[in-house]
Design a protein around this motif. Structure first.
Motif, PDB file in Angstrom:
ATOM      1  N   GLY A  16       6.142  28.404  -7.231  1.00  0.00           N
ATOM      2  CA  GLY A  16       7.270  27.481  -7.189  1.00  0.00           C
ATOM      3  C   GLY A  16       7.863  27.375  -5.791  1.00  0.00           C
ATOM      4  N   ALA A  17       8.006  28.511  -5.137  1.00  0.00           N
ATOM      5  CA  ALA A  17       8.561  28.507  -3.783  1.00  0.00           C
ATOM      6  C   ALA A  17       7.616  27.828  -2.794  1.00  0.00           C
ATOM      7  CB  ALA A  17       8.853  29.939  -3.329  1.00  0.00           C
ATOM      8  N   THR A  18       6.322  28.084  -2.908  1.00  0.00           N
ATOM      9  CA  THR A  18       5.380  27.426  -1.996  1.00  0.00           C
ATOM     10  C   THR A  18       5.290  25.931  -2.269  1.00  0.00           C
ATOM     11  OG1 THR A  18       3.502  28.030  -3.390  1.00  0.00           O
ATOM     12  CG2 THR A  18       3.996  29.475  -1.531  1.00  0.00           C
ATOM     13  N   GLY A  19       5.457  25.537  -3.529  1.00  0.00           N
ATOM     14  CA  GLY A  19       5.482  24.115  -3.852  1.00  0.00           C
ATOM     15  C   GLY A  19       6.666  23.411  -3.196  1.00  0.00           C
ATOM     16  N   LEU A  20       7.837  24.070  -3.228  1.00  0.00           N
ATOM     17  CA  LEU A  20       9.012  23.496  -2.564  1.00  0.00           C
ATOM     18  C   LEU A  20       8.839  23.487  -1.049  1.00  0.00           C
ATOM     19  CD1 LEU A  20      11.948  24.935  -4.666  1.00  0.00           C
ATOM     20  CD2 LEU A  20      11.081  22.603  -4.644  1.00  0.00           C
ATOM     21  N   LEU A  21       8.242  24.558  -0.503  1.00  0.00           N
ATOM     22  CA  LEU A  21       7.975  24.576   0.937  1.00  0.00           C
ATOM     23  C   LEU A  21       7.053  23.429   1.328  1.00  0.00           C
ATOM     24  CD1 LEU A  21       7.501  28.323   1.910  1.00  0.00           C
ATOM     25  CD2 LEU A  21       9.170  26.718   2.830  1.00  0.00           C
ATOM     26  N   HIS A  22       6.057  23.163   0.508  1.00  0.00           N
ATOM     27  CA  HIS A  22       5.132  22.065   0.803  1.00  0.00           C
ATOM     28  C   HIS A  22       5.865  20.721   0.813  1.00  0.00           C
ATOM     29  CE1 HIS A  22       1.637  19.470   0.784  1.00  0.00           C
ATOM     30  NE2 HIS A  22       2.148  18.863  -0.276  1.00  0.00           N
ATOM     31  N   GLU A  23       6.749  20.519  -0.141  1.00  0.00           N
ATOM     32  CA  GLU A  23       7.451  19.238  -0.235  1.00  0.00           C
ATOM     33  C   GLU A  23       8.424  19.024   0.917  1.00  0.00           C
ATOM     34  OE1 GLU A  23       7.010  16.619  -2.307  1.00  0.00           O
ATOM     35  OE2 GLU A  23       5.240  17.770  -2.884  1.00  0.00           O
ATOM     36  N   PHE A  24       9.105  20.076   1.341  1.00  0.00           N
ATOM     37  CA  PHE A  24      10.160  19.906   2.333  1.00  0.00           C
ATOM     38  C   PHE A  24       9.714  20.171   3.766  1.00  0.00           C
ATOM     39  CE2 PHE A  24      12.711  20.884  -1.559  1.00  0.00           C
ATOM     40  CZ  PHE A  24      13.167  19.594  -1.723  1.00  0.00           C
ATOM     41  N   THR A  25       8.602  20.870   3.967  1.00  0.00           N
ATOM     42  CA  THR A  25       8.135  21.154   5.327  1.00  0.00           C
ATOM     43  C   THR A  25       6.768  20.562   5.605  1.00  0.00           C
ATOM     44  OG1 THR A  25       7.115  23.254   4.710  1.00  0.00           O
ATOM     45  CG2 THR A  25       9.420  23.314   5.400  1.00  0.00           C
ATOM     46  N   ASP A  26       6.097  20.039   4.576  1.00  0.00           N
ATOM     47  CA  ASP A  26       4.765  19.445   4.679  1.00  0.00           C
ATOM     48  C   ASP A  26       3.697  20.458   5.092  1.00  0.00           C
ATOM     49  OD1 ASP A  26       3.329  17.189   4.075  1.00  0.00           O
ATOM     50  OD2 ASP A  26       3.215  16.535   6.158  1.00  0.00           O
ATOM     51  N   TRP A  27       3.950  21.750   4.802  1.00  0.00           N
ATOM     52  CA  TRP A  27       2.898  22.738   4.967  1.00  0.00           C
ATOM     53  C   TRP A  27       1.924  22.562   3.810  1.00  0.00           C
ATOM     54  CZ3 TRP A  27       5.951  27.900   5.909  1.00  0.00           C
ATOM     55  CH2 TRP A  27       6.584  27.834   7.136  1.00  0.00           C
ATOM     56  N   HIS A  28       0.675  22.806   4.033  1.00  0.00           N
ATOM     57  CA  HIS A  28      -0.329  22.621   2.989  1.00  0.00           C
ATOM     58  C   HIS A  28      -0.649  23.958   2.334  1.00  0.00           C
ATOM     59  CE1 HIS A  28      -0.816  18.474   4.040  1.00  0.00           C
ATOM     60  NE2 HIS A  28      -0.949  18.823   5.311  1.00  0.00           N
ATOM     61  N   ILE A  29       0.313  24.432   1.515  1.00  0.00           N
ATOM     62  CA  ILE A  29       0.148  25.692   0.796  1.00  0.00           C
ATOM     63  C   ILE A  29       0.533  25.484  -0.655  1.00  0.00           C
ATOM     64  CG2 ILE A  29       0.507  27.210   2.784  1.00  0.00           C
ATOM     65  CD1 ILE A  29       3.414  27.469   1.957  1.00  0.00           C
ATOM     66  N   GLY A  30       0.102  26.376  -1.515  1.00  0.00           N
ATOM     67  CA  GLY A  30       0.473  26.330  -2.916  1.00  0.00           C
ATOM     68  C   GLY A  30      -0.510  25.540  -3.756  1.00  0.00           C
ATOM     69  N   LEU A  31      -0.343  25.673  -5.072  1.00  0.00           N
ATOM     70  CA  LEU A  31      -1.248  25.010  -6.003  1.00  0.00           C
ATOM     71  C   LEU A  31      -0.637  23.787  -6.679  1.00  0.00           C
ATOM     72  CD1 LEU A  31      -2.795  28.118  -7.782  1.00  0.00           C
ATOM     73  CD2 LEU A  31      -3.840  26.683  -6.046  1.00  0.00           C
ATOM     74  N   VAL A  32       0.680  23.674  -6.660  1.00  0.00           N
ATOM     75  CA  VAL A  32       1.341  22.603  -7.410  1.00  0.00           C
ATOM     76  C   VAL A  32       0.906  21.227  -6.920  1.00  0.00           C
ATOM     77  CG1 VAL A  32       3.588  21.592  -7.960  1.00  0.00           C
ATOM     78  CG2 VAL A  32       3.304  24.050  -7.993  1.00  0.00           C
ATOM     79  N   GLN A  33       0.797  21.031  -5.627  1.00  0.00           N
ATOM     80  CA  GLN A  33       0.451  19.714  -5.102  1.00  0.00           C
ATOM     81  C   GLN A  33      -1.020  19.374  -5.316  1.00  0.00           C
ATOM     82  OE1 GLN A  33       1.303  22.262  -3.129  1.00  0.00           O
ATOM     83  NE2 GLN A  33      -0.301  22.535  -1.646  1.00  0.00           N
ATOM     84  N   ARG A  34      -1.828  20.339  -5.708  1.00  0.00           N
ATOM     85  CA  ARG A  34      -3.256  20.075  -5.915  1.00  0.00           C
ATOM     86  C   ARG A  34      -3.591  19.692  -7.349  1.00  0.00           C
ATOM     87  NH1 ARG A  34      -5.355  24.931  -2.041  1.00  0.00           N
ATOM     88  NH2 ARG A  34      -4.432  24.008  -0.193  1.00  0.00           N
ATOM     89  N   ILE A  35      -2.606  19.735  -8.226  1.00  0.00           N
ATOM     90  CA  ILE A  35      -2.826  19.363  -9.626  1.00  0.00           C
ATOM     91  C   ILE A  35      -2.554  17.870  -9.752  1.00  0.00           C
ATOM     92  CG2 ILE A  35      -2.133  19.769 -11.998  1.00  0.00           C
ATOM     93  CD1 ILE A  35      -1.330  22.594 -11.145  1.00  0.00           C
ATOM     94  N   GLY A  36      -3.565  17.114 -10.119  1.00  0.00           N
ATOM     95  CA  GLY A  36      -3.511  15.656 -10.077  1.00  0.00           C
ATOM     96  C   GLY A  36      -2.452  15.011 -10.946  1.00  0.00           C
ATOM     97  N   PHE A  37      -2.264  15.496 -12.171  1.00  0.00           N
ATOM     98  CA  PHE A  37      -1.324  14.828 -13.066  1.00  0.00           C
ATOM     99  C   PHE A  37       0.134  15.068 -12.697  1.00  0.00           C
ATOM    100  CE2 PHE A  37      -2.130  18.893 -15.125  1.00  0.00           C
ATOM    101  CZ  PHE A  37      -0.862  19.302 -15.492  1.00  0.00           C
ATOM    102  N   LEU A  38       0.393  15.918 -11.704  1.00  0.00           N
ATOM    103  CA  LEU A  38       1.762  16.163 -11.245  1.00  0.00           C
ATOM    104  C   LEU A  38       2.146  15.286 -10.058  1.00  0.00           C
ATOM    105  CD1 LEU A  38       1.978  20.052 -11.475  1.00  0.00           C
ATOM    106  CD2 LEU A  38       2.984  18.378 -13.008  1.00  0.00           C
ATOM    107  N   ASP A  39       1.311  14.304  -9.718  1.00  0.00           N
ATOM    108  CA  ASP A  39       1.613  13.426  -8.587  1.00  0.00           C
ATOM    109  C   ASP A  39       2.985  12.773  -8.752  1.00  0.00           C
ATOM    110  OD1 ASP A  39      -0.326  13.675  -6.733  1.00  0.00           O
ATOM    111  OD2 ASP A  39      -1.382  11.829  -7.232  1.00  0.00           O
ATOM    112  N   GLY A  40       3.836  12.993  -7.775  1.00  0.00           N
ATOM    113  CA  GLY A  40       5.173  12.434  -7.812  1.00  0.00           C
ATOM    114  C   GLY A  40       6.195  13.338  -8.477  1.00  0.00           C
ATOM    115  N   TYR A  41       5.737  14.399  -9.133  1.00  0.00           N
ATOM    116  CA  TYR A  41       6.634  15.312  -9.840  1.00  0.00           C
ATOM    117  C   TYR A  41       6.525  16.740  -9.309  1.00  0.00           C
ATOM    118  CZ  TYR A  41       6.916  11.471 -13.129  1.00  0.00           C
ATOM    119  OH  TYR A  41       7.108  10.236 -13.695  1.00  0.00           O
TER     120      TYR A  41
END
Length: 66
Positions: A16-41
């Motif tokens: 969860g923390a790495t997902g938020l870091l990815h969204e707010f800092t654009d670092w490419h870490i974590g698994l949340v952004q790699r799950i396709g059906f979560l696009d935009g969420y």
């Protein structure tokens, strides 16, 4: 069982923390952004993972040791 709940809570908190870091800092870490059906969420999913982590920690604390 308590240790398993704590481990799952820790993993959920980290993801969860790495997902938020990815969204707010654009670092490419974590698994949340790699799950396709979560696009935009991704932010909602990351916050849900953090809430889940605290629920797992609370459940682990309510368990008897052993």
């Amino acid at each position: 069982m308590k240790q398993l709940l704590e481990l799952l809570g820790f993993l959920a908190l980290v993801q969860g923390a790495t997902g938020l870091l990815h969204e707010f800092t654009d670092w490419h870490i974590g698994l949340v952004q790699r799950i396709g059906f979560l696009d935009g969420y991704e932010v909602y999913a990351s916050v849900a993972l953090i809430v889940l982590a605290f629920a797992l920690f609370a459940a682990a604390e309510s368990r008897k040791p052993g």
